[in-house]
Design an enzyme around this catalytic site. Structure first.
Site, short mmCIF file in Angstrom:
data_model
loop_
_atom_site.label_atom_id
_atom_site.label_comp_id
_atom_site.label_asym_id
_atom_site.label_seq_id
_atom_site.Cartn_x
_atom_site.Cartn_y
_atom_site.Cartn_z
N HIS A 38 6.05 -13.72 -3.34
CA HIS A 38 7.53 -14.19 -3.09
C HIS A 38 7.96 -13.87 -1.65
O HIS A 38 8.94 -14.18 -1.08
CB HIS A 38 8.38 -13.39 -3.92
CG HIS A 38 8.49 -11.82 -3.62
ND1 HIS A 38 7.79 -10.91 -4.38
CD2 HIS A 38 9.29 -11.40 -2.63
CE1 HIS A 38 8.34 -9.60 -3.72
NE2 HIS A 38 9.20 -9.82 -2.86
N SER A 64 8.28 -5.22 0.36
CA SER A 64 7.36 -6.19 -0.55
C SER A 64 6.06 -6.46 0.59
O SER A 64 6.32 -7.01 1.35
CB SER A 64 8.34 -7.33 -0.91
OG SER A 64 9.16 -6.82 -1.87
N ASP A 102 2.38 -12.52 -8.44
CA ASP A 102 3.28 -12.27 -6.98
C ASP A 102 2.31 -11.90 -5.94
O ASP A 102 2.41 -10.89 -5.28
CB ASP A 102 4.31 -11.08 -7.57
CG ASP A 102 5.26 -11.23 -6.39
OD1 ASP A 102 5.38 -12.16 -5.49
OD2 ASP A 102 5.99 -10.07 -6.16
#
Length: 304
Positions: free
Chosen positions: A47, A156, A77
């Site tokens: 992402h 992230s 992911d």
């Protein structure tokens, strides 16, 4: 003043990993990435890169440059990118299966654009599942690590490390205050990374089932030597599962002669090497053991 033992561990992990975690900008997305090979490959979240093919990386020593996206897998992911310039020595990938609840972990990333940020906490829980989506396909990222190490947007794709400085997870989500989640570094993840590096994508097998974990009655547990199974809630018409004769209400005990007690257990079998090959499945139906043979097809636009 001398550092206490806790601070010494955190500061040593920070010193080891901060140079190896880059700030990533890809299109409108941004986050972090971890160098994991000596020839410039970095691991991040799918992402973070989104649909971008290129972007920029910047390291804590001021070195920056471009990267290309090698492969991305929204259903785990995870993404692999490759820096086009020089990179620091790689981080060591650890083994999340060795983690225990309460163990010290350190998060290194670039939250809110603040490069080289370090937070520490503990493993709050193990075995969590995080839904991931690609188009209409939904998959559970298995055995997600839950931590109270502070994570914020920008973390992230950054590293979650143990006290030895080994990367045991890739930070992926903030589920609430004091509730961060990381994709584990385990054998399944390593298989995904290898597929992304070699093929740019991950091929998965598809059966066409909707299942939910279900405990087995005590008498059945004694017969099959396992405590739970997967109850088939729905069989997609025309799917490999339907052609094999599986029915809603069946309790799936084994697949490929391997006990399956949860969705993750079945997902571990649903990779490229299962596509187009006979998969023996044993279910409990009306108190009788029933054996069927399914032949998974490749998960793709025609199957989702």
């Amino acid at each position: 003043m001398a550092l206490d033992a806790y601070s010494q561990i955190v500061s040593s992990v920070a010193a080891e990993l901060t140079p190896k975690v880059a700030a990533v900008t890809a299109g409108r997305g941004s986050g972090s990435a971890v160098v994991f090979t000596s020839d410039g490959f970095l691991l991040t979240n799918a992402h973070v890169v989104g649909r971008a093919k290129t972007g920029t990386v910047a390291f804590s020593d001021g070195v920056s440059g471009d990267f290309t996206v090698v492969g991305a897998d929204p259903l785990s992911d995870l993404a692999v990118i490759r820096a086009l310039g020089t990179t620091p020595r790689p981080a060591v990938l650890g083994d999340s299966d060795a983690l225990v609840v309460g163990q010290l972990v350190v998060a290194v990333g670039n939250p809110l654009g603040l490069a080289g940020s370090v937070t520490a906490g503990v493993v709050s829980a193990l075995g969590r599942s995080l839904p991931a989506r690609s188009g209409s396909a939904v998959r559970l990222i298995e055995d997600v690590i839950q931590t109270d190490a502070a994570l914020n947007p920008g973390n992230s794709g950054g590293a979650l490390a143990d006290a030895d400085g080994h990367v045991v997870g890739i930070n992926t989500a903030v589920a609430g205050a004091g509730l961060g989640l990381a994709v584990p570094i385990n054998s399944t993840t390593r298989s995904i990374i290898a597929a992304l590096m070699s093929d740019g994508r991950v091929r998965r097998a598809y059966l066409g089932l909707v299942t939910t974990p279900a405990p087995l009655p005590p008498d059945i547990r004694e017969r099959v030597a396992q405590r739970s199974a997967l109850r088939v809630m729905e069989v997609v018409p025309g799917s490999p599962a339907a052609r094999a004769g599986l029915r809603a209400g069946d309790l799936m005990l084994t697949a490929g002669r391997t006990p399956v007690e949860d969705a993750q257990g079945l997902q571990r079998l649903m990779f490229a090497d299962a596509i187009g090959k006979p998969l023996p499945i044993t279910v409990l139906r009306n108190d009788a053991l029933v054996d069927v043979i399914a032949e998974p097809v490749e998960l793709g636009l025609s199957t989702i």
